[in-house]
Design an enzyme around this catalytic site. Sequence first.
Site, PDB file in Angstrom:
ATOM      1  NE  ARG A  85      -2.137  -1.690   3.393  1.00  9.38           N
ATOM      2  CZ  ARG A  85      -1.764  -2.930   3.712  1.00  9.38           C
ATOM      3  NH1 ARG A  85      -2.103  -3.939   2.951  1.00  9.38           N
ATOM      4  NH2 ARG A  85      -1.052  -3.169   4.804  1.00  9.38           N
ATOM      5  CD  GLU A 106       1.423  -5.492  12.727  1.00 10.27           C
ATOM      6  OE1 GLU A 106       0.530  -5.072  11.984  1.00 10.27           O
ATOM      7  OE2 GLU A 106       2.620  -5.227  12.547  1.00 10.27           O
TER       8      GLU A 106
END
Length: 179
Positions: free
Chosen positions: A67, A104
């Site tokens: 992105r 994460e």
Amino acid sequence: MTPLAGLSVAEVVASRLRDIPDFPKPGVLFKDFTPLLADGEAFGTVVRDVAARHTGSVDVVVGIEARGFILAAAVAFDLGIGMVPVRKSGKLPGLTLSRSYALEYGTAEIEVHADSFSPGQRVLVIDDVLATGGTAAAACELVESAGAVVAGVDVVLELGFLEGRDKLGQRPVHAILTV
């Protein structure tokens, strides 16, 4: 869509985000900014905001896969400078520099062409979200290992509770919206 007149850039971003629970794995709340991209006025507002902050102070823009490519290309175009993609491992032909990092929700590796930067070149690193900071830190390390200078890191959204900014050290970081 809500009209944008009178909204700050952070409010524009907040109004065009959506939460996707349990993506890419259970327990992760993914912040999707594709509604922002789909709204030309909102997207333009973000691009112009980032470009204005860096006019005359950067020589090239780095976009982090995937992105980050979208925003980086638009900002580079607006600034009249080039854009360098930082990609997932194995996606670039030719000689590359690579860095591994923790996400994460796992680990990954990114690469850049070894000849992407000139020594001393001022580089703006752009991504959509700053979470744990692993991806952005690895991208900055790639830029610096090639002899260039990270002039700034810009993100649309920072997940402040994950403290990813801490991994970027003294590099200048700007988030349009922090949650």
